[in-house]
Design a protein around this motif. Structure first.
Motif, PDB file in Angstrom:
ATOM      1  N   VAL A   8       6.154  -8.351  -8.018  1.00 28.07           N
ATOM      2  CA  VAL A   8       7.356  -7.566  -7.717  1.00 28.07           C
ATOM      3  C   VAL A   8       7.095  -6.728  -6.481  1.00 28.07           C
ATOM      4  CG1 VAL A   8       8.100  -7.543 -10.127  1.00 28.07           C
ATOM      5  CG2 VAL A   8       6.688  -5.663  -9.246  1.00 28.07           C
ATOM      6  N   LEU A   9       8.171  -6.189  -5.902  1.00 29.16           N
ATOM      7  CA  LEU A   9       8.085  -5.485  -4.627  1.00 29.16           C
ATOM      8  C   LEU A   9       7.134  -4.296  -4.698  1.00 29.16           C
ATOM      9  CD1 LEU A   9       9.014  -5.136  -1.721  1.00 29.16           C
ATOM     10  CD2 LEU A   9      10.993  -3.855  -2.573  1.00 29.16           C
ATOM     11  N   ARG A  10       7.153  -3.558  -5.782  1.00 24.05           N
ATOM     12  CA  ARG A  10       6.286  -2.386  -5.904  1.00 24.05           C
ATOM     13  C   ARG A  10       4.826  -2.774  -5.724  1.00 24.05           C
ATOM     14  NH1 ARG A  10       7.603  -0.963 -10.793  1.00 24.05           N
ATOM     15  NH2 ARG A  10       5.932  -2.188 -11.765  1.00 24.05           N
ATOM     16  N   GLU A  11       4.420  -3.917  -6.277  1.00 22.58           N
ATOM     17  CA  GLU A  11       3.038  -4.360  -6.173  1.00 22.58           C
ATOM     18  C   GLU A  11       2.675  -4.737  -4.731  1.00 22.58           C
ATOM     19  OE1 GLU A  11       2.626  -6.265 -10.655  1.00 22.58           O
ATOM     20  OE2 GLU A  11       3.460  -7.446  -9.016  1.00 22.58           O
ATOM     21  N   VAL A  12       3.634  -5.322  -4.021  1.00 25.53           N
ATOM     22  CA  VAL A  12       3.390  -5.669  -2.620  1.00 25.53           C
ATOM     23  C   VAL A  12       3.196  -4.407  -1.786  1.00 25.53           C
ATOM     24  CG1 VAL A  12       4.385  -6.709  -0.553  1.00 25.53           C
ATOM     25  CG2 VAL A  12       4.613  -7.866  -2.753  1.00 25.53           C
ATOM     26  N   VAL A  13       4.060  -3.417  -2.005  1.00 22.39           N
ATOM     27  CA  VAL A  13       3.940  -2.161  -1.260  1.00 22.39           C
ATOM     28  C   VAL A  13       2.605  -1.478  -1.570  1.00 22.39           C
ATOM     29  CG1 VAL A  13       4.909   0.147  -0.946  1.00 22.39           C
ATOM     30  CG2 VAL A  13       6.430  -1.835  -1.095  1.00 22.39           C
ATOM     31  N   ASP A  14       2.216  -1.489  -2.838  1.00 22.72           N
ATOM     32  CA  ASP A  14       0.927  -0.900  -3.202  1.00 22.72           C
ATOM     33  C   ASP A  14      -0.227  -1.638  -2.527  1.00 22.72           C
ATOM     34  OD1 ASP A  14       2.193   0.955  -4.771  1.00 22.72           O
ATOM     35  OD2 ASP A  14       1.826  -0.089  -6.666  1.00 22.72           O
ATOM     36  N   ALA A  15      -0.110  -2.969  -2.436  1.00 24.65           N
ATOM     37  CA  ALA A  15      -1.179  -3.758  -1.829  1.00 24.65           C
ATOM     38  C   ALA A  15      -1.322  -3.458  -0.342  1.00 24.65           C
ATOM     39  CB  ALA A  15      -0.910  -5.253  -2.029  1.00 24.65           C
ATOM     40  N   LEU A  16      -0.219  -3.124   0.317  1.00 27.22           N
ATOM     41  CA  LEU A  16      -0.272  -2.831   1.750  1.00 27.22           C
ATOM     42  C   LEU A  16      -0.881  -1.464   2.041  1.00 27.22           C
ATOM     43  CD1 LEU A  16       3.154  -4.277   2.947  1.00 27.22           C
ATOM     44  CD2 LEU A  16       0.889  -5.252   3.236  1.00 27.22           C
ATOM     45  N   ASP A  17      -0.813  -0.559   1.064  1.00 28.72           N
ATOM     46  CA  ASP A  17      -1.524   0.717   1.124  1.00 28.72           C
ATOM     47  C   ASP A  17      -1.210   1.476   2.418  1.00 28.72           C
ATOM     48  OD1 ASP A  17      -3.380   2.371  -0.382  1.00 28.72           O
ATOM     49  OD2 ASP A  17      -4.819   1.984   1.217  1.00 28.72           O
ATOM     50  N   THR A  18      -2.227   1.840   3.194  1.00 31.48           N
ATOM     51  CA  THR A  18      -2.011   2.679   4.371  1.00 31.48           C
ATOM     52  C   THR A  18      -1.319   1.947   5.515  1.00 31.48           C
ATOM     53  OG1 THR A  18      -4.232   2.140   5.142  1.00 31.48           O
ATOM     54  CG2 THR A  18      -3.984   4.164   3.879  1.00 31.48           C
ATOM     55  N   ALA A  19      -1.104   0.639   5.392  1.00 34.05           N
ATOM     56  CA  ALA A  19      -0.349  -0.086   6.401  1.00 34.05           C
ATOM     57  C   ALA A  19       1.150   0.207   6.295  1.00 34.05           C
ATOM     58  CB  ALA A  19      -0.583  -1.589   6.264  1.00 34.05           C
ATOM     59  N   VAL A  20       1.561   0.864   5.217  1.00 37.30           N
ATOM     60  CA  VAL A  20       2.968   1.243   5.031  1.00 37.30           C
ATOM     61  C   VAL A  20       3.176   2.651   5.563  1.00 37.30           C
ATOM     62  CG1 VAL A  20       4.777   1.713   3.335  1.00 37.30           C
ATOM     63  CG2 VAL A  20       3.279  -0.270   3.048  1.00 37.30           C
ATOM     64  N   ASP A  21       4.176   2.807   6.430  1.00 40.56           N
ATOM     65  CA  ASP A  21       4.482   4.109   7.019  1.00 40.56           C
ATOM     66  C   ASP A  21       5.480   4.879   6.157  1.00 40.56           C
ATOM     67  OD1 ASP A  21       4.091   6.025   8.905  1.00 40.56           O
ATOM     68  OD2 ASP A  21       5.405   5.157  10.417  1.00 40.56           O
ATOM     69  N   TRP A  22       6.513   4.167   5.674  1.00 41.10           N
ATOM     70  CA  TRP A  22       7.546   4.753   4.823  1.00 41.10           C
ATOM     71  C   TRP A  22       8.276   3.618   4.119  1.00 41.10           C
ATOM     72  CZ3 TRP A  22      11.853   2.364   6.445  1.00 41.10           C
ATOM     73  CH2 TRP A  22      11.925   2.002   7.792  1.00 41.10           C
ATOM     74  N   THR A  23       9.042   3.938   3.092  1.00 44.17           N
ATOM     75  CA  THR A  23       9.808   2.915   2.370  1.00 44.17           C
ATOM     76  C   THR A  23      11.192   3.436   2.015  1.00 44.17           C
ATOM     77  OG1 THR A  23       8.994   3.624   0.200  1.00 44.17           O
ATOM     78  CG2 THR A  23       7.732   1.916   1.339  1.00 44.17           C
ATOM     79  N   VAL A  24      12.136   2.524   1.980  1.00 44.24           N
ATOM     80  CA  VAL A  24      13.462   2.771   1.396  1.00 44.24           C
ATOM     81  C   VAL A  24      13.682   1.644   0.388  1.00 44.24           C
ATOM     82  CG1 VAL A  24      15.930   3.003   1.794  1.00 44.24           C
ATOM     83  CG2 VAL A  24      14.312   3.844   3.512  1.00 44.24           C
ATOM     84  N   ILE A  25      13.445   1.931  -0.868  1.00 43.13           N
ATOM     85  CA  ILE A  25      13.430   0.898  -1.903  1.00 43.13           C
ATOM     86  C   ILE A  25      14.745   0.884  -2.669  1.00 43.13           C
ATOM     87  CG2 ILE A  25      12.240   0.037  -3.943  1.00 43.13           C
ATOM     88  CD1 ILE A  25      10.588  -0.105  -1.391  1.00 43.13           C
ATOM     89  N   VAL A  26      15.351  -0.291  -2.757  1.00 41.82           N
ATOM     90  CA  VAL A  26      16.560  -0.482  -3.558  1.00 41.82           C
ATOM     91  C   VAL A  26      16.178  -0.849  -4.982  1.00 41.82           C
ATOM     92  CG1 VAL A  26      18.648  -1.873  -3.840  1.00 41.82           C
ATOM     93  CG2 VAL A  26      17.915  -1.165  -1.547  1.00 41.82           C
ATOM     94  N   ASP A  27      15.235  -1.765  -5.124  1.00 40.61           N
ATOM     95  CA  ASP A  27      14.800  -2.222  -6.446  1.00 40.61           C
ATOM     96  C   ASP A  27      13.303  -2.511  -6.381  1.00 40.61           C
ATOM     97  OD1 ASP A  27      14.351  -3.369  -8.885  1.00 40.61           O
ATOM     98  OD2 ASP A  27      15.659  -5.103  -8.594  1.00 40.61           O
TER      99      ASP A  27
END
Length: 536
Positions: A8-27
């Motif tokens: 699921v999307l949450r797991e992908v975002v967690d896997a990217l860790d510090t490579a993520v700057d910000w998120t706007v999550i719908v689901d």
């Protein structure tokens, strides 16, 4: 932990860790079954039918909005990864309007690293894992599961790097405690040069390559670096496979962290060895498409890979010249980046690695634009530490009139590499350009296997020079290359024309060759080329 159906999307975002700057999550539990990279050309063509996650490179925020407007709701991805938006505020309107989550990727993150991390998350197993230290643990655990166990056992921030130290294979969440070296490494960038120099001066990288010992790297306040433990990972035969790093976080590392790392290195060795020996089903299919493992039916491969069976294309072989790195390891280390750039050039491009070369299949109507793009592609990797000082070179075979011709086209690419391996002048060579070198090389290879085809007259000439430190062979070579023009030949080797005349006459006497006869000149040229081949 029970096995789950998918990612699921949450797991992908967690896997990217510090490579993520910000998120706007719908689901955040939206299913993610695949990831694809698209660019401006893809958007201009209407994009691709997508259902999961899309990484959008080199496209501004306005164009992304226009594309989402033009795409039917059923074809829109659940989420997009992008560097286009300056922050979450502008992305929020996109999420609200189209129902698509937007993940802002750090501006310094490399797209090949991002795609690699996402693909690893999508493909990793979700089976329960045993305790660290159980002898058979490696059979039931992957690298991501392993870093989790090591993180719990050491209370630190864990990452596993490949043998080049240029790619992070797996890492645990940073929880806001990562120092600059860890952040830059995860983003796919080289760490701070002054601190890397400190690590080298302490012999850390040498210890990693040797393996077997846990190196304790103390904190360095001057460079804002926290304490680390690191150990090299090696195969049972001693081959260096990678390294495991543990950065101290907000709490101190556990007292038995070194023991945990020693056990983890043994398990990581079995995981990495097994991964190298057991490629995925798609990877195996791609290798079969290029002629390995007995080949594959073109229609079946086309249906699985969504590639038109009779579409015209080009096959590109990529290898390495020079450098200190093992060729197979170096090419494998940059294969992810090659695949990324090939997919950016043509969404349907296919890439695989066989031995010490990478091969790409790219749709093409003409060889010229392909050759230009490949020239730019190999130049991108100049200075890449994974190449150990070497440089990528490529062979382009065009046209390839369908998937059934891919194996033979790969063979043609290999012929070009074999014929040009001693010359690194041309970064990109086509079969048409290398035809003479290819055919001459293969003729000489046939001749080299026939001892009865060695001309004793030319052998006598070479032996004369060896015994007397002479220059008859050099003079004959220059004279033949100058088509018998004494002045041109003398200028080639920087001697007086009379000196050259004397040497040619002496060569006739020593060898018995009639160099005025065109057939004997041709035979002599071939014999001298055979000698060059034996000399390497």
């Amino acid at each position: 932990m029970p096995e789950r159906e998918g990612t699921v999307l949450r797991e992908v975002v967690d896997a990217l860790d510090t490579a993520v700057d910000w998120t706007v999550i719908v689901d955040d539990v939206a299913p993610v079954e695949d990831v694809s990279l698209i660019d401006a050309d893809d958007l201009a063509a209407g994009g691709r039918v997508v259902t999961g996650l899309v990484a959008i490179a080199g496209v501004d925020a306005e164009r992304i909005s226009e594309w989402l407007t033009s795409v039917d709701a059923a074809r829109r991805p659940h989420a997009i990864l992008t560097k286009a938006f300056p922050g979450a505020a502008r992305a929020r309107s996109v999420a609200d309007e189209f129902g698509v989550s937007v993940v802002g990727v750090h501006a310094q993150a490399r797209w090949d690293r991002i795609l690699g991390l996402v693909q690893a998350e999508l493909h990793r197993g979700r089976e329960a894992v045993g305790r660290l230290g159980v002898p058979d643990a490696a059979a039931d655990i992957d690298l991501i599961g392993l870093v989790g166990l090591v993180a719990r056992g050491t209370r630190g921030l864990v990452s596993i790097e490949d043998a080049t130290s240029a790619h992070v294979l797996a890492y645990s969440p940073s929880n806001g405690e990562a120092d600059d070296l860890r952040v830059q490494t995860i983003l796919g960038r080289e760490g701070p040069p002054p601190y890397l120099a400190v690590l080298r001066s302490k012999g850390v990288f040498d210890a990693i390559r040797r393996g077997g010992e846990v190196v304790d790297v103390p904190a360095d306040d001057q460079h804002a670096m926290r304490r680390r433990l690191v150990i090299g990972v090696h195969s049972g035969t001693g081959r260096h496979l990678g390294s495991i790093w543990v950065q101290e976080g907000a709490v101190g590392l556990a007292a038995d962290s070194a023991d945990v790392l020693t056990g983890a290195a043994s398990i990581a060795s079995r995981i990495l060895t097994r991964a190298g020996q057991a490629p995925s089903a798609e990877a195996q299919l791609l290798q079969r498409l290029f002629g390995e493992h007995g080949g594959v039916d073109a229609s079946s491969a086309g249906a699985y890979l969504r590639w038109p069976v009779d579409a015209r294309a080009a096959v590109i072989g990529v290898g390495i010249h020079g450098g200190e790195a093992v060729a197979a390891d170096a090419v494998a280390a940059v294969s992810g980046s090659l695949r990324l750039h090939a997919s950016a050039y043509a969404a349907s491009a296919l890439t695989t690695v066989i031995g010490d070369r990478a091969y790409m299949l790219v749709p093409a109507a003409d060889v010229a634009p392909i050759a230009r793009w490949v020239g730019q592609l190999v130049a991108r990797f100049d200075g890449d530490p994974a190449l150990g000082g070497g440089r990528l070179h490529a062979a382009v075979v065009f046209p390839v009139d369908g998937l059934a011709d891919v194996p033979s086209a790969r063979g043609e690419a290999d012929r070009v590499f074999s014929a040009t391996r001693s010359s690194a002048a041309d970064r990109v060579t086509t079969l048409a350009k290398a035809r003479t070198a290819v055919l001459l090389g293969e003729i000489l290879e046939v001749l080299a296997d026939r001892a009865d085809l060695v001309d004793p007259r030319v052998s006598a000439l070479v032996a004369y020079d060896a015994e007397r430190n002479g220059a008859l062979e050099e003079s004959v070579r220059a004279w033949i290359a100058a088509h018998g023009n004494v002045r041109d030949a003398a200028a080639r080797i920087d001697v007086h024309p009379n000196t050259l005349r004397y040497r040619i006459q002496r060569a006739r006497q020593v060898s018995g060759l009639d160099l005025d006869d065109p057939d004997e000149r041709l035979l002599t040229s071939l014999q001298l080329a055979m000698i060059d081949r034996r000399r390497g």
